[in-house]
Design an enzyme around this catalytic site. Sequence first.
Site, mmCIF file in Angstrom:
data_model
loop_
_atom_site.group_PDB
_atom_site.id
_atom_site.type_symbol
_atom_site.label_atom_id
_atom_site.label_comp_id
_atom_site.label_asym_id
_atom_site.label_seq_id
_atom_site.Cartn_x
_atom_site.Cartn_y
_atom_site.Cartn_z
ATOM 1 C CB CYS A 1 -0.911 0.033 1.232
ATOM 2 S SG CYS A 1 -1.849 1.579 1.291
ATOM 3 C CB CYS B 1 -1.603 4.407 4.715
ATOM 4 S SG CYS B 1 -3.170 3.924 3.980
ATOM 5 C CB SER B 2 -0.583 0.223 6.576
ATOM 6 O OG SER B 2 -1.607 0.852 7.328
ATOM 7 C CB CYS B 3 -4.869 -0.583 2.303
ATOM 8 S SG CYS B 3 -5.437 1.105 2.584
HETATM 9 FE FE FE Z 1 -3.361 2.069 3.091
#
Ligand code: FE
Length: 226
Positions: free
Chosen positions: A126, A129-131
């Site tokens: 991602c 961010c951190s999906c």
């Molecule tokens: Fe994300």
Amino acid sequence: MHHDLKLDTAGGETPAFNMPHDDPDHPHSLLPSEPALRVKALETILTRKGLIDPAALDAIIDTYENKIGPQNGARVVARAWHDPAFRAALLQDADAILDEMGLNGRQGEHVVVVENTPERHNMVVCTLCSCYPWPLLGIPPGWYKSDAYRARAVREPRKVLAEFGVTLPDETAVRVWDSTAEVRYLVLPMRPEGTEGWSEDALVALVGRDSMIGTALATPASEAPA
Ligand code: FE
């Protein structure tokens, strides 16, 4: 009334830390210096004010620590290796399959499964961010959220893979998928050689978390846990 829940401020206006999407240049680099302490402090205040129930909080933590984790994704992968009809349906419309399996919760509302082949290796990042598909893999590992992985996975995927110990043949293309809040990807790794006739349960043990992110391969049959 929020005076007893005051955040550190710089210049009286800017919070000392932002939520991931607030600042595209520094999505994760402005965390408070003692996050564990601050979380504990917030938990204490919210409990005292009667806004949260510590037992409910424990139940949520237990869910993500013990019930939701890579074992869910591994089950899906092993079943796909074991059952060609399941595999075809999964690649066609993962959401329908995951709904049936009860693996469609929060942070996994829309999942696309991408299959590794000798021609193409898939890798998930991602960049924003951190999906990550929580119902299938649990909470993302620290490196997945790091600035370095998020930037380099796209720019130099083969080099990143090499650092994870994965060297692919030259003829295997690498395809990088950028997860978002709308679509989360799960990699279906290649089934290890020498596993013909293995049960689904035996196959599950060969599917590690990173192989479903694409930063590892499935565990070779010779290294299967006893
Ligand atoms: Fe994300």
